[in-house]
Design an enzyme around this catalytic site. Sequence first.
Site, PDB file in Angstrom:
ATOM      1  N   HIS A 206       0.833  -1.057   0.194  1.00  0.00           N
ATOM      2  CA  HIS A 206      -0.056  -0.132  -0.077  1.00  0.00           C
ATOM      3  C   HIS A 206       0.873   1.124  -0.103  1.00  0.00           C
ATOM      4  O   HIS A 206       0.386   2.224  -0.148  1.00  0.00           O
ATOM      5  CB  HIS A 206      -1.109  -0.091   1.172  1.00  0.00           C
TER       6      HIS A 206
ATOM      7  N   ASP B  24       1.742  -0.562 -10.840  1.00  0.00           N
ATOM      8  CA  ASP B  24       0.929  -1.449 -12.143  1.00  0.00           C
ATOM      9  C   ASP B  24       0.161  -0.696 -13.024  1.00  0.00           C
ATOM     10  O   ASP B  24      -0.016   0.334 -12.754  1.00  0.00           O
ATOM     11  CB  ASP B  24       0.285  -2.595 -11.256  1.00  0.00           C
TER      12      ASP B  24
ATOM     13  N   ASP C 243      -3.335   0.103 -13.549  1.00  0.00           N
ATOM     14  CA  ASP C 243      -4.586  -0.033 -12.656  1.00  0.00           C
ATOM     15  C   ASP C 243      -5.670   0.087 -13.892  1.00  0.00           C
ATOM     16  O   ASP C 243      -5.886   0.950 -14.585  1.00  0.00           O
ATOM     17  CB  ASP C 243      -4.667   1.225 -12.014  1.00  0.00           C
TER      18      ASP C 243
ATOM     19  N   THR D  69     -12.234  -6.998  -5.637  1.00  0.00           N
ATOM     20  CA  THR D  69     -13.595  -7.637  -5.921  1.00  0.00           C
ATOM     21  C   THR D  69     -13.441  -7.770  -7.381  1.00  0.00           C
ATOM     22  O   THR D  69     -13.376  -6.781  -8.151  1.00  0.00           O
ATOM     23  CB  THR D  69     -14.440  -6.750  -5.371  1.00  0.00           C
TER      24      THR D  69
ATOM     25  N   HIS E  30      -5.114  -6.241  -9.767  1.00  0.00           N
ATOM     26  CA  HIS E  30      -6.460  -6.559  -9.264  1.00  0.00           C
ATOM     27  C   HIS E  30      -7.423  -5.830 -10.058  1.00  0.00           C
ATOM     28  O   HIS E  30      -7.220  -5.568 -11.034  1.00  0.00           O
ATOM     29  CB  HIS E  30      -6.224  -5.335  -7.698  1.00  0.00           C
ATOM     30  N   GLY E  31      -8.728  -5.815  -9.195  1.00  0.00           N
ATOM     31  CA  GLY E  31     -10.071  -5.500 -10.107  1.00  0.00           C
ATOM     32  C   GLY E  31      -9.899  -4.179 -10.503  1.00  0.00           C
ATOM     33  O   GLY E  31      -8.957  -3.526 -10.281  1.00  0.00           O
ATOM     34  N   THR E  32     -11.155  -3.638 -10.962  1.00  0.00           N
ATOM     35  CA  THR E  32     -11.184  -2.218 -11.792  1.00  0.00           C
ATOM     36  C   THR E  32     -11.652  -1.235 -10.608  1.00  0.00           C
ATOM     37  O   THR E  32     -11.868  -1.439  -9.442  1.00  0.00           O
ATOM     38  CB  THR E  32     -12.305  -2.394 -12.723  1.00  0.00           C
TER      39      THR E  32
END
EC number: 4.6.1.1
Length: 800
Positions: free
Chosen positions: A351, A491, A493, A548, A577-579
């Site tokens: 984070h 990354d 996103d 999610t 990861h997700g959107t």
Amino acid sequence: MTRNKFIPNKFSIISFSVLLFAISSSQAIEVNAMNEHYTESDIKRNHKTEKNKTEKEKFKDSINNLVKTEFTNETLDKIQQTQDLLKKIPKDVLEIYSELGGEIYFTDIDLVEHKELQDLSEEEKNSMNSRGEKVPFASRFVFEKKRETPKLIINIKDYAINSEQSKEVYYEIGKGISLDIISKDKSLDPEFLNLIKSLSDDSDSSDLLFSQKFKEKLELNNKSIDINFIKENLTEFQHAFSLAFSYYFAPDHRTVLELYAPDMFEYMNKLEKGGFEKISESLKKEGVEKDRIDVLKGEKALKASGLVPEHADAFKKIARELNTYILFRPVNKLATNLIKSGVATKGLNVHGKSSDWGPVAGYIPFDQDLSKKHGQQLAVEKGNLENKKSITEHEGEIGKIPLKLDHLRIEELKENGIILKGKKEIDNGKKYYLLESNNQVYEFRISDENNEVQYKTKEGKITVLGEKFNWRNIEVMAKNVEGVLKPLTADYDLFALAPSLTEIKKQIPQKEWDKVVNTPNSLEKQKGVTNLLIKYGIERKPDSTKGTLSNWQKQMLDRLNEAVKYTGYTGGDVVNHGTEQDNEEFPEKDNEIFIINPEGEFILTKNWEMTGRFIEKNITGKDYLYYFNRSYNKIAPGNKAYIEWTDPITKAKINTIPTSAEFIKNLSSIRRSSNVGVYKDSGDKDEFAKKESVKKIAGYLSDYYNSANHIFSQEKKRKISIFRGIQAYNEIENVLKSKQIAPEYKNYFQYLKERITNQVQLLLTHQKSNIEFKLLYKQLNFTENETDNFEVFQKIIDEK
């Protein structure tokens, strides 16, 4: 009472003669000649009929876009008389009004009480009527509200028997379109300007069309009309145009204009025969220009995106193959070449923030005072704790390593003006080069031996955390990739993924699909399709490492990452990861969004508004599945950000009606604060799940906000949402009427009822339905079974 219904009639009625052929034995007519003549006549007749249908449809569309009816006890005859006023003017005038964003209200409410006129200033209330008089606002039966967009409010009357009142209505319509024809932002039509000059020389014309005040001003100005005079007297020019408009289109007054102001009559005649059409087309063109979405395309878009070109090329193949829009948040451009060189990218298990300054730019420093949060004590403390937590909780996967910079990276940072390579120094027999930056707290140097970068506090300076130290290695966060710790950078996103509905359908097992589509009951079929789309397209579950996601989104992430590895990338995954669509805790607002469309084109939007407009035009306006971040338009629970987003379909804030989960959460909040259940004397902790009415409302809200409704045709795709909203409204009515409801909840349910009313009305308007929400509600019978009630609902909507 007559049924509250607005039925548009034809704009113009053209009489057609049907050729009747009386053929007798005494007539010497060849059959072939007769057939040829009949065919030619029939073609002409059909052509005229089709043209008439087109005119009727255009007029109907113009009316549907403009007119809202509000009445309770007037007769259909009076409504018809009011409507007939609009039939006497060209459809192009209505289109001009529509292009200006205008609205027309037919109402039996006194104008002083009308909701659209409550914010009028005293000056507005005392505006002139067609006779140039200031009359009491309470006596007005028609009023043109001039703001950014015109609004015309007309009392329902029998205008057929009162020509003066009908003329007044045309005057107010003329005022509305004069906002564009005679505007301070536009050059005055030279023909109209010359016309005003000629009218000022004719006493009959000026007496008919000019106010006394305007005539006096013209005399004082020696009848000289320049740009300054026009700007100073804009209202007077608009009055003259509006008055001429009213004389021309009010049938009983047209001869007055022709007799006393023939030049103006001729001008209006030209407008009617093509001038209004040109103005309408011009406004449409302006509207297209206004709605044009300012984007970068192609290589320019790619360069500005921050994505590695080879990776973007791999992604566009997937977008084409899967008929999907892939939207990325902007990538830190200082990370682009790092990713290209094989540097790993961070996932949800790290984070800490990346850096945008100094030698660590593009990486994620372990010491967060070297990140973009430099100098912000609370943010630095939080970031440091987060980094330590990541290493502890993900031991063996996440770690830290010394920062190393090669010659190419130093040159890139120099080219971007981030650092300068300074003088050489020797320390304990080792050679270093100073790296200069604009920072006031730290000094930096790089080892000539191993390229490791060090930092220390400058003489007399302390860090934001109160520290002072000598040379030490800069450490950056790292990830274990195939047994090797690799430094981390930002990354890729994902902002959103929007697949075509045909792609989502491929996710559904054929047996399940066939079972649903073969259901004879239309409502059950639509419900079944909706449930399948929820299950296979929209239903998302939390994932400990990826956030999610739905199943197909997980598959998409795998495809994107595999495609990048195929280009030779060795840093692991780049999409972790997700959107942003599901980032409800810590949402972020970006001015630029990089888009790869299903044709494989690169597009970059330049601001938040343009992103919304692009999505409206290309995604939600077509057969692609899309949903919005539910934290928009409210304070996000995590970072407390408030991000405004307007629904492209309804033009309303997307959280105007709560979801099912939010509804239950709101009730729970009231219960906690009041220690009282929804129903009096309820001690049941699980009452929300057990009370039938609460369960029904929650279910209707869930169905209302279901993005899967987009599977249906453009005509029908919002009908289920409207119907579910009305069902929720009805159940809330039942709750409010119940004597068992606890008073602590009444305000909330009343508030919820109003929110449903407002949003469903917006959907009805977008559906181009003329019926008001409450009137539609009254015509439905909720004691019938759901299927029959839905059929009645569809019939009413289709008629409107």
